[in-house]
Design an enzyme around this catalytic site. Structure first.
Site, PDB file in Angstrom:
ATOM      1  N   LYS A  44      89.445 -11.513  90.449  1.00 35.05           N
ATOM      2  CA  LYS A  44      88.356 -12.220  89.776  1.00 35.05           C
ATOM      3  C   LYS A  44      87.079 -12.074  90.593  1.00 35.05           C
ATOM      4  O   LYS A  44      87.008 -12.527  91.725  1.00 35.05           O
ATOM      5  CB  LYS A  44      88.672 -13.702  89.613  1.00 35.05           C
ATOM      6  N   GLY A  96      84.648 -16.087 100.237  1.00 39.29           N
ATOM      7  CA  GLY A  96      83.755 -17.058  99.597  1.00 39.29           C
ATOM      8  C   GLY A  96      83.434 -18.175 100.571  1.00 39.29           C
ATOM      9  O   GLY A  96      83.524 -18.008 101.791  1.00 39.29           O
ATOM     10  N   GLU A 120      88.178 -15.106 104.063  1.00 38.60           N
ATOM     11  CA  GLU A 120      86.910 -14.719 104.704  1.00 38.60           C
ATOM     12  C   GLU A 120      85.868 -15.712 104.220  1.00 38.60           C
ATOM     13  O   GLU A 120      85.473 -15.671 103.054  1.00 38.60           O
ATOM     14  CB  GLU A 120      86.513 -13.298 104.287  1.00 38.60           C
ATOM     15  N   GLU A 123      75.770 -23.899 106.599  1.00 42.32           N
ATOM     16  CA  GLU A 123      75.387 -22.578 106.086  1.00 42.32           C
ATOM     17  C   GLU A 123      74.378 -22.737 104.946  1.00 42.32           C
ATOM     18  O   GLU A 123      74.634 -23.456 103.991  1.00 42.32           O
ATOM     19  CB  GLU A 123      76.634 -21.845 105.573  1.00 42.32           C
ATOM     20  N   THR A 130      83.505 -21.821 102.647  1.00 45.03           N
ATOM     21  CA  THR A 130      84.544 -22.510 103.411  1.00 45.03           C
ATOM     22  C   THR A 130      85.167 -23.649 102.595  1.00 45.03           C
ATOM     23  O   THR A 130      86.390 -23.856 102.646  1.00 45.03           O
ATOM     24  CB  THR A 130      83.959 -23.020 104.748  1.00 45.03           C
ATOM     25  N   ALA A 131      84.364 -24.364 101.805  1.00 45.46           N
ATOM     26  CA  ALA A 131      84.913 -25.470 101.003  1.00 45.46           C
ATOM     27  C   ALA A 131      85.933 -24.923  99.992  1.00 45.46           C
ATOM     28  O   ALA A 131      87.012 -25.505  99.810  1.00 45.46           O
ATOM     29  CB  ALA A 131      83.789 -26.201 100.278  1.00 45.46           C
ATOM     30  N   THR A 132      85.624 -23.786  99.364  1.00 43.93           N
ATOM     31  CA  THR A 132      86.571 -23.191  98.419  1.00 43.93           C
ATOM     32  C   THR A 132      87.812 -22.709  99.158  1.00 43.93           C
ATOM     33  O   THR A 132      88.942 -22.860  98.672  1.00 43.93           O
ATOM     34  CB  THR A 132      85.924 -22.000  97.663  1.00 43.93           C
TER      35      THR A 132
HETATM   36  P1  NAD Z   1      82.504 -19.537  96.339  1.00 41.36           P
HETATM   37  O1  NAD Z   1      83.503 -20.025  97.306  1.00 41.36           O
HETATM   38  O2  NAD Z   1      81.774 -20.524  95.512  1.00 41.36           O
HETATM   39  O3  NAD Z   1      83.160 -18.521  95.301  1.00 41.36           O
HETATM   40  C1  NAD Z   1      83.828 -17.354  95.705  1.00 41.36           C
HETATM   41  C2  NAD Z   1      84.791 -16.928  94.611  1.00 41.36           C
HETATM   42  O4  NAD Z   1      85.819 -17.900  94.519  1.00 41.36           O
HETATM   43  C3  NAD Z   1      84.167 -16.841  93.220  1.00 41.36           C
HETATM   44  O5  NAD Z   1      84.747 -15.770  92.520  1.00 41.36           O
HETATM   45  C4  NAD Z   1      84.572 -18.169  92.598  1.00 41.36           C
HETATM   46  O6  NAD Z   1      84.620 -18.131  91.201  1.00 41.36           O
HETATM   47  C5  NAD Z   1      85.955 -18.338  93.182  1.00 41.36           C
HETATM   48  N1  NAD Z   1      86.466 -19.720  93.213  1.00 41.36           N
HETATM   49  C6  NAD Z   1      85.770 -20.872  93.300  1.00 41.36           C
HETATM   50  N2  NAD Z   1      86.616 -21.934  93.288  1.00 41.36           N
HETATM   51  C7  NAD Z   1      87.864 -21.420  93.214  1.00 41.36           C
HETATM   52  C8  NAD Z   1      89.166 -22.007  93.165  1.00 41.36           C
HETATM   53  N3  NAD Z   1      89.352 -23.333  93.193  1.00 41.36           N
HETATM   54  N4  NAD Z   1      90.226 -21.185  93.090  1.00 41.36           N
HETATM   55  C9  NAD Z   1      90.075 -19.846  93.069  1.00 41.36           C
HETATM   56  N5  NAD Z   1      88.869 -19.245  93.087  1.00 41.36           N
HETATM   57  C10 NAD Z   1      87.776 -20.020  93.166  1.00 41.36           C
HETATM   58  O7  NAD Z   1      81.511 -18.625  97.178  1.00 41.36           O
HETATM   59  P2  NAD Z   1      80.185 -17.943  96.667  1.00 41.36           P
HETATM   60  O8  NAD Z   1      79.153 -18.998  96.519  1.00 41.36           O
HETATM   61  O9  NAD Z   1      80.504 -17.044  95.539  1.00 41.36           O
HETATM   62  O10 NAD Z   1      79.833 -17.004  97.913  1.00 41.36           O
HETATM   63  C11 NAD Z   1      79.092 -17.425  98.996  1.00 41.36           C
HETATM   64  C12 NAD Z   1      79.982 -17.753 100.168  1.00 41.36           C
HETATM   65  O11 NAD Z   1      80.803 -16.638 100.488  1.00 41.36           O
HETATM   66  C13 NAD Z   1      79.220 -18.062 101.423  1.00 41.36           C
HETATM   67  O12 NAD Z   1      79.787 -19.181 102.043  1.00 41.36           O
HETATM   68  C14 NAD Z   1      79.436 -16.841 102.284  1.00 41.36           C
HETATM   69  O13 NAD Z   1      79.333 -17.041 103.665  1.00 41.36           O
HETATM   70  C15 NAD Z   1      80.802 -16.431 101.896  1.00 41.36           C
HETATM   71  N6  NAD Z   1      81.042 -15.035 102.210  1.00 41.36           N
HETATM   72  C16 NAD Z   1      81.876 -14.732 103.242  1.00 41.36           C
HETATM   73  C17 NAD Z   1      82.094 -13.406 103.594  1.00 41.36           C
HETATM   74  C18 NAD Z   1      83.018 -13.029 104.719  1.00 41.36           C
HETATM   75  O14 NAD Z   1      83.372 -11.862 104.805  1.00 41.36           O
HETATM   76  N7  NAD Z   1      83.418 -13.948 105.567  1.00 41.36           N
HETATM   77  C19 NAD Z   1      81.459 -12.396 102.876  1.00 41.36           C
HETATM   78  C20 NAD Z   1      80.599 -12.749 101.833  1.00 41.36           C
HETATM   79  C21 NAD Z   1      80.406 -14.075 101.497  1.00 41.36           C
END
Ligand code: NAD
Length: 480
Positions: free
Chosen positions: A173, A226, A248, A384, A228-230
């Site tokens: 996804k 994504g 990650e 962040e 950290t909270a997720t």
């Molecule tokens: P997010 O956590 O809101 O969403 C990431 C993905 O998870 C999306 O596809 C979202 O639809 C999905 N998701 C959300 N809730 C979910 C759940 N309960 N179950 C399964 N999937 C779920 O993050 P974002 O706002 O899309 O991205 C930004 C964040 O990603 C920032 O915190 C950034 O630091 C982090 N990030 C980390 C890296 C890394 O390599 N460490 C790389 C890029 C981005």
């Protein structure tokens, strides 16, 4: 209006509910396509088709499997301009960045893991003359790959490529904010002859489609990038089912600049590490620590170069910063700038929404923002922000810089600038981050382990780490 479709069992299909979400072009602030609002029914179908496809895909001779993956990589290269444009329109990033970074990296990810899988071997341990142990690593099964919006196709392929190369089948996804290039990739998978069910792409909301994916009993491993909270929610869901997890997550990365650094390089690379992709890269250095003897000079040069950055229409050449990904994200970043002011910070440059003229008049643009005068422990320096916002602070000693660098819950990456190799080595050893760059930033070798410490994640991607993640390990001991 164009409808993005799910990719399930080898075909592009509507969500079973026929419900769609709006997909916004952030540079124009307007809806330009529709994305499936998939639910449990779609996820069940996707997981079922991945399960059905697993025996044939995992059992296929590796050369055949990889030939298909390499065809997908070639098709991405063929469609470079189309994909770069799509990424820019969907995410708001400069098309030039998508053309030179995001899309080339997507095909590179696939090629890297496809060819790496040709070279895997496993360990053997001889126990004297009495026994031989050998380790078997077999594809783990049906896996979930869930990716964020900041580097959409780049991070999507960074996950699915090792999974597919290792012989797993996938339910993936992309972010609901940036679904377009994953949809275009599905079309390329069909063209390349990827067998049905090997890769399934379910679009939709994290809390609905995403949650249904990670809860599904047939999914045995989850690779997630994504926030950290997720990540915490995913870990809580996955733990009782003992699913394998790679997380990650976010960062609050320090950029430490010692007085003996190559000054020009440190300034120009810090501009990139602060504001590339509108600061929406998990590896951006958002806290800049500068040794006091060069602090004033650095700040002056840094602000001067920041002021030269062009915020503008992402489709125009010469634009350095495009739009932030969404109105909600823009408001979040602006709220942190307000918070920084309340916490005693001085906005040296930027800090306000930018109103462009013409077709981008309603876009989500923000000036690159530099803040000084904040203490370590304030929220602006702890949380962040994930936008074009950095804080700059002086330090006096190496120990103080290390302590400050480590003074958050995150530990993803760090940048260290010094011409003194011993110092670079010493400081690198003490900074608690999974990735350290000395005198450079985002200089990538895909073989290296990639991931964060503390609240920045669990596990590592990249190279063997990623391929191993998607396998089950079994030791076989033969008594001789
Ligand atoms: P997010 O956590 O809101 O969403 C990431 C993905 O998870 C999306 O596809 C979202 O639809 C999905 N998701 C959300 N809730 C979910 C759940 N309960 N179950 C399964 N999937 C779920 O993050 P974002 O706002 O899309 O991205 C930004 C964040 O990603 C920032 O915190 C950034 O630091 C982090 N990030 C980390 C890296 C890394 O390599 N460490 C790389 C890029 C981005």
């Amino acid at each position: 209006m164009e409808k993005i479709l799910n990719y399930i069992n080898g075909v592009l299909c509507e969500p079973r509910s026929y419900q769609y979400l709006n997909n916004v072009n952030p540079a124009r602030g307007e809806v330009y396509s529709l994305v499936p609002d998939s639910d449990l029914g779609d996820v069940k179908q996707a997981a079922g088709s991945a399960k059905k496809a697993f025996p044939a895909w995992s059992g296929m001779p590796v050369e055949q499997r990889l030939a298909i993956l390499l065809r997908i990589a070639d098709l991405i290269d063929r469609d470079l301009d189309k994909l770069a444009l799509a990424e820019s329109v969907d995410n708001g990033k400069p098309v030039q960045l998508a053309r030179t970074l995001d899309i080339p990296r997507a095909s590179a990810n696939i090629r890297f893991f496809a060819t790496a899988a040709m070279h895997t071997s496993t360990e053997a341990h001889l126990t004297g003359e009495e026994a031989v142990n050998y380790t078997a690593r077999t594809p783990i099964g049906v896996v979930a790959c869930i990716s964020p919006w900041n580097l959409p196709l780049y991070l999507f392929t960074w996950k699915i490529a090792p999974a597919l190369a290792a012989g797993c089948t996938v339910v993936a996804k992309p972010s609901e904010l940036t679904p377009m290039t994953a949809y275009l990739l599905a079309q390329l998978c069909i063209e390349a002859g990827l067998p049905e069910g090997v890769l399934n792409i379910v679009h939709g909301l994290g809390a609905k489609a995403g949650q249904a994916i990670i809860e599904h009993a047939d999914i045995v491993a989850i690779s997630f990038t994504g926030g950290t909270a997720t990540g915490k929610k995913i870990a809580a869901t996955a733990a009782p089912q003992f699913k394998k997890l790679s997380l990650e997550l976010g960062g609050k990365n320090p950029n430490i600049i010692f007085a003996d650094a190559d000054f020009e390089q440190a300034v120009s690379t810090s501009i990139r590490s602060s504001f590339s992709n509108q600061g929406e890269i998990c590896l951006c250095g958002s806290r800049i620590f500068v040794e006091r003897s060069i602090y004033d000079r650095f700040l002056e040069a840094f602000v001067e170069q920041t002021n030269r950055l062009v915020v503008g229409n992402p489709l125009k050449d010469g634009t350095h910063l495009g739009a932030l990904v969404s109105e909600a994200h823009l408001q979040k970043v602006l709220s942190y700038i307000e918070l920084a002011k309340k916490e005693g910070g001085m906005i040296v440059t930027g800090g306000t929404r930018i109103q462009l003229e013409g077709e981008c008049a309603s876009g989500y643009f923000l000036g690159p923002t530099v803040i000084t005068g904040l203490p370590q422990q304030c929220r602006t320096n702890q949380e962040e922000i994930f936008g074009p916002v950095v804080t700059v602070m002086p330090f006096d000693t190496e120990e103080e810089a290390i302590k400050a660098a480590n003074a958050t819950d995150y530990g993803l990456s760090a940048t260290i600038w010094t011409e003194n190799l011993k110092k670079a080595h010493r400081v690198s050893a003490q900074v608690k981050s999974g990735i350290i760059w000395v005198n450079c930033w985002l200089y990538r070798d895909l073989r290296t382990p990639f991931g964060g410490m503390k609240q920045s994640g669990v596990g590592r991607e990249g190279g063997w780490e990623a391929l191993k993640f998607f396998t089950d390990t079994k030791n076989i001991c033969i008594r001789l």
